[in-house]
Design a protein around this motif. Structure first.
Motif, short mmCIF file in Angstrom:
data_model
loop_
_atom_site.label_atom_id
_atom_site.label_comp_id
_atom_site.label_asym_id
_atom_site.label_seq_id
_atom_site.Cartn_x
_atom_site.Cartn_y
_atom_site.Cartn_z
N LEU A 1 -4.87 -12.41 -11.59
CA LEU A 1 -3.75 -12.76 -12.31
C LEU A 1 -2.68 -11.67 -12.16
O LEU A 1 -1.51 -12.05 -12.04
CB LEU A 1 -3.99 -12.87 -13.89
CG LEU A 1 -4.55 -14.13 -14.11
CD1 LEU A 1 -4.72 -14.49 -15.60
CD2 LEU A 1 -4.05 -15.61 -13.67
N LEU A 2 -3.23 -10.48 -11.89
CA LEU A 2 -2.29 -9.14 -11.67
C LEU A 2 -1.66 -9.59 -10.41
O LEU A 2 -0.30 -9.23 -10.23
CB LEU A 2 -3.02 -7.97 -12.14
CG LEU A 2 -2.36 -6.50 -11.66
CD1 LEU A 2 -1.23 -6.49 -12.65
CD2 LEU A 2 -3.28 -5.37 -11.51
N PHE A 3 -2.36 -9.56 -9.43
CA PHE A 3 -1.91 -9.60 -8.13
C PHE A 3 -0.92 -11.07 -7.84
O PHE A 3 -0.11 -10.91 -7.17
CB PHE A 3 -3.00 -9.89 -6.88
CG PHE A 3 -3.60 -8.36 -6.92
CD1 PHE A 3 -2.67 -7.68 -5.86
CD2 PHE A 3 -4.81 -8.08 -7.10
CE1 PHE A 3 -3.31 -6.43 -5.59
CE2 PHE A 3 -5.19 -6.84 -6.70
CZ PHE A 3 -4.51 -6.19 -5.83
N MET A 4 -1.30 -12.17 -8.74
CA MET A 4 -0.44 -13.16 -8.78
C MET A 4 1.07 -12.65 -9.22
O MET A 4 1.95 -13.27 -8.87
CB MET A 4 -1.09 -14.37 -9.44
CG MET A 4 -2.14 -15.01 -8.56
SD MET A 4 -3.02 -16.28 -9.35
CE MET A 4 -1.90 -17.67 -9.26
N LEU A 5 0.96 -12.21 -10.39
CA LEU A 5 2.31 -11.78 -11.11
C LEU A 5 2.87 -10.72 -10.25
O LEU A 5 3.95 -10.86 -10.29
CB LEU A 5 1.99 -11.00 -12.62
CG LEU A 5 1.39 -12.10 -13.41
CD1 LEU A 5 0.88 -11.28 -14.74
CD2 LEU A 5 2.82 -12.90 -13.95
N LEU A 6 2.26 -9.76 -9.54
CA LEU A 6 3.19 -8.97 -8.69
C LEU A 6 3.62 -9.58 -7.52
O LEU A 6 4.72 -9.42 -7.11
CB LEU A 6 1.89 -7.74 -8.27
CG LEU A 6 1.64 -6.89 -8.99
CD1 LEU A 6 0.56 -5.99 -8.63
CD2 LEU A 6 2.66 -5.86 -9.49
#
Length: 131
Positions: A74-79
């Motif tokens: 989820l962090l990489f998707m948000l970034l």
């Protein structure tokens, strides 16, 4: 109510173990129904992405003995969404959130597919070597 929730969890887990099967069913089933292969492929990608995210998160947690799998994804998707939003704002002066979400979601399909294959190979190798 708990029985329904458990049934949904088991169905999701069953479909997520081998995500190529639901992908093929959706691609060929929906493609035969609407006669538009491109639209069927996109729908199959979108649904399979949800399955791949869960499976890759569990594989990550298993391989690296952590609980960060889903949060890292989820962090990489948000970034990625933030970077695409910034690029879109600089180019057009406005942000189309729907387009950014769709782009991040579809890029996640390809990323999760590669990670699924890599993590499955590592996991199988780990199981073979430890027994």
């Amino acid at each position: 109510m708990e029985m329904i929730w458990e049934s949904i969890k088991h169905a999701y887990a069953f479909l997520a173990v081998i995500p190529i099967i639901p992908f093929a069913i959706i691609l060929f089933g929906y493609g035969a129904f609407i006669q538009d292969r491109k639209k069927a492929f996109r729908l199959a990608m979108d649904i399979t992405t949800a399955l791949l995210i869960g499976c890759v998160a569990v594989l990550f947690d298993y391989l690296f003995s952590s609980k960060f799998g889903i949060y890292g994804i989820l962090l990489f998707m948000l970034l990625g969404g933030g970077l695409l939003g910034n690029a879109q704002f600089r180019k057009r002066g406005a942000i189309d959130a729907k387009k950014i979400f769709r782009t991040v979601w579809r890029l996640s399909f390809f990323t999760m597919s590669v990670l699924y294959i890599v993590f499955m190979c590592i996991g199988i190798g780990k199981m073979v070597l430890t027994t």
